[in-house]
Design an enzyme around this catalytic site. Sequence first.
Site, PDB file in Angstrom:
ATOM      1  CG  HIS A 187      -1.768  -1.043   1.518  1.00 14.54           C
ATOM      2  ND1 HIS A 187      -1.408  -2.168   2.201  1.00 14.54           N
ATOM      3  CD2 HIS A 187      -3.058  -1.193   1.189  1.00 14.54           C
ATOM      4  CE1 HIS A 187      -2.445  -2.981   2.275  1.00 14.54           C
ATOM      5  NE2 HIS A 187      -3.464  -2.429   1.660  1.00 14.54           N
ATOM      6  CG  ASP A 197       1.795  -1.251   3.371  1.00 14.73           C
ATOM      7  OD1 ASP A 197       1.115  -0.900   4.350  1.00 14.73           O
ATOM      8  OD2 ASP A 197       1.420  -2.116   2.539  1.00 14.73           O
ATOM      9  CG  MET A 233      -1.199  -5.876  -6.556  1.00 10.62           C
ATOM     10  SD  MET A 233      -1.237  -5.351  -4.836  1.00 10.62           S
ATOM     11  CE  MET A 233      -1.829  -6.833  -4.016  1.00 10.62           C
ATOM     12  CD  GLU A 289      -8.517  -8.227  -1.295  1.00 14.35           C
ATOM     13  OE1 GLU A 289      -7.573  -7.556  -1.763  1.00 14.35           O
ATOM     14  OE2 GLU A 289      -8.441  -8.846  -0.219  1.00 14.35           O
ATOM     15  CE  LYS A 348     -12.186  -8.861   5.696  1.00 17.32           C
ATOM     16  NZ  LYS A 348     -11.133  -8.167   6.469  1.00 17.32           N
ATOM     17  CD  GLU A 352      -7.845 -12.110   1.900  1.00 16.61           C
ATOM     18  OE1 GLU A 352      -7.332 -11.080   1.437  1.00 16.61           O
ATOM     19  OE2 GLU A 352      -8.023 -12.303   3.116  1.00 16.61           O
ATOM     20  CG  HIS A 381     -11.700 -11.381   1.983  1.00 17.53           C
ATOM     21  ND1 HIS A 381     -11.246 -10.292   1.300  1.00 17.53           N
ATOM     22  CD2 HIS A 381     -10.986 -11.407   3.148  1.00 17.53           C
ATOM     23  CE1 HIS A 381     -10.309  -9.675   2.014  1.00 17.53           C
ATOM     24  NE2 HIS A 381     -10.130 -10.352   3.132  1.00 17.53           N
ATOM     25  CG  ASP A 411      -5.116 -11.009  -1.854  1.00 19.45           C
ATOM     26  OD1 ASP A 411      -4.176 -10.898  -2.672  1.00 19.45           O
ATOM     27  OD2 ASP A 411      -5.589 -10.044  -1.222  1.00 19.45           O
ATOM     28  CG  ASP A 451      -9.979 -10.657   8.293  1.00 17.10           C
ATOM     29  OD1 ASP A 451      -9.518 -11.622   7.664  1.00 17.10           O
ATOM     30  OD2 ASP A 451      -9.711  -9.473   8.015  1.00 17.10           O
ATOM     31  CG  ASP A 493      -5.963 -11.922   6.830  1.00 18.99           C
ATOM     32  OD1 ASP A 493      -6.697 -12.329   5.921  1.00 18.99           O
ATOM     33  OD2 ASP A 493      -5.909 -10.722   7.178  1.00 18.99           O
ATOM     34  CG  ASP A 498      -3.838 -10.193   2.059  1.00 21.19           C
ATOM     35  OD1 ASP A 498      -3.101  -9.795   2.980  1.00 21.19           O
ATOM     36  OD2 ASP A 498      -4.887  -9.609   1.730  1.00 21.19           O
TER      37      ASP A 498
HETATM   38  C1  GLT Z   1      -5.799  -5.767   4.265  1.00 18.52           C
HETATM   39  C2  GLT Z   1      -6.932  -6.653   3.829  1.00 18.52           C
HETATM   40  C3  GLT Z   1      -6.596  -7.429   2.621  1.00 18.52           C
HETATM   41  C4  GLT Z   1      -6.367  -6.581   1.409  1.00 18.52           C
HETATM   42  C5  GLT Z   1      -5.189  -5.724   1.516  1.00 18.52           C
HETATM   43  C6  GLT Z   1      -5.123  -4.801   0.335  1.00 18.52           C
HETATM   44  S1  GLT Z   1      -5.026  -4.910   3.010  1.00 18.52           S
HETATM   45  O1  GLT Z   1      -4.831  -6.521   4.911  1.00 18.52           O
HETATM   46  O2  GLT Z   1      -7.297  -7.521   4.890  1.00 18.52           O
HETATM   47  O3  GLT Z   1      -7.500  -8.426   2.348  1.00 18.52           O
HETATM   48  O4  GLT Z   1      -6.077  -7.444   0.329  1.00 18.52           O
HETATM   49  O5  GLT Z   1      -5.657  -3.555   0.572  1.00 18.52           O
HETATM   50 MN    MN Z   2      -6.609  -9.485   0.604  1.00 12.51          MN
HETATM   51 MN    MN Z   3      -8.129 -10.667   4.499  1.00  7.34          MN
END
Ligand code: GLT
Ligand code: MN
Ligand code: MN
Length: 389
Positions: free
Chosen positions: A56, A59, A90, A183, A185, A219, A222, A247, A257, A259, A289
């Site tokens: 980002h 970042d 990206m 993306e 979510k 993702e 998500h 992702d 969430d 990850d 991700d």
């Molecule tokens: C954040 C989010 C991700 C996104 C990223 C891109 S940032 O961590 O949870 O799913 O892909 O903005």
């Molecule tokens: Mn993501």
């Molecule tokens: Mn995520």
Amino acid sequence: MPHSYQPRPEHKFTFGLWTVGNPGGDPFGPPVRNPRSPVELVHLLADAGAYGVNFHDDDLVPIDASPSKRDRIVSDFKDALDETGLTVPMATTNLFSDPAFRDGAFTSHDPEVRDYALQKTMRAMDLGAELGAEVYVFWGGREGAETDAGQPPTDAIKRYREAINYLAEYNADQGYGLRFALEPKPNEPRGNLFFPTVGAMLAFIQTLDRPETVGVNPEVAHEHMSGLNFTHAVAQAHDAGKLFHIDLNDQAFGRYDQDFRFGAESPKRAFFLVRFLEKVGYEGPRHFDAHAHRTSGWEDVRVFAEGCMKTYLILKEKAEQMRADDEIQALLGEINPDGHAQSEAANGFSSEGAASLKERSFDREALGERTQPYERLDQLVTDLLLGVR
Ligand code: GLT
Ligand code: MN
Ligand code: MN
């Protein structure tokens, strides 16, 4: 022969600075790892064997950095990329951390916030293009609502469309050639996010001015948060020619969430995904991700990054084994014989064909007696994945 599962550039494994750089904070406690600089993170990723690094805007360059500080940071980052050979496939914009975006960015009720979000994104696109990014991700972290007592969702949809249309023109005007990847979510950080699933995003893309330059960035976590089958969502995006980026991570259904490291929670689902991506020859980056547990130290973060890539490569090898397995292939042939070519729908419509199909007699009861050995097939796949085959 045991495989080394060594990542190579052609695997296109990438990580965001925010993934390996995650310092372990959560809604209930502060960060627990001392922050690492972008340059240090580039070296960590290169040592782990990654191909690329994404970021980002914030970042890499803090939101309040002066122009000279920005230039210094970018130049140090470029030196680290040159030294390690890492690429930047990206880039994206942080439109969710700053309090200015507390009620959304492109969909905010406040036109000044919407303009600021456009400005921030154009500057971030400049930065991404400068570093060679080809894909530009849009994750609408704050584009949502806790209550529907405010704007009707159609206002948000319209505003999001205006923003993406505007930025697609900017992309064309600058000659950047970026491919936008939206993306979805379903929730977090907002109670409800707009465009909650891959399917919703695919439908939205068709309403844009330049739909050909816009695809999706699905993702794993998500879609799992919505209780959906991720491989099916990815397949639909691929079928529509919209799988611009992906992702990879993991997530238990029905939880916050998470990850998690790729394949950590549901390796069988991850297997079907890898098998699909490899079978259709997906050529984009495999972006992880995810982030390490809060309990990890920096050494464990590196193990986490290596683990994401290793699991992908193990599952890829398992997919090859499945393809070479005579018993499994024979079963697949039995389940899915080449009946496709003989079906009327596949042959296409004609008035005569339809008239004759309407007259055809079917032995419905006999059709209902036909069975499929999916239990046998699935157990063979399970044996293979668990390493006893
Ligand atoms: C954040 C989010 C991700 C996104 C990223 C891109 S940032 O961590 O949870 O799913 O892909 O903005
Ligand atoms: Mn993501
Ligand atoms: Mn995520």
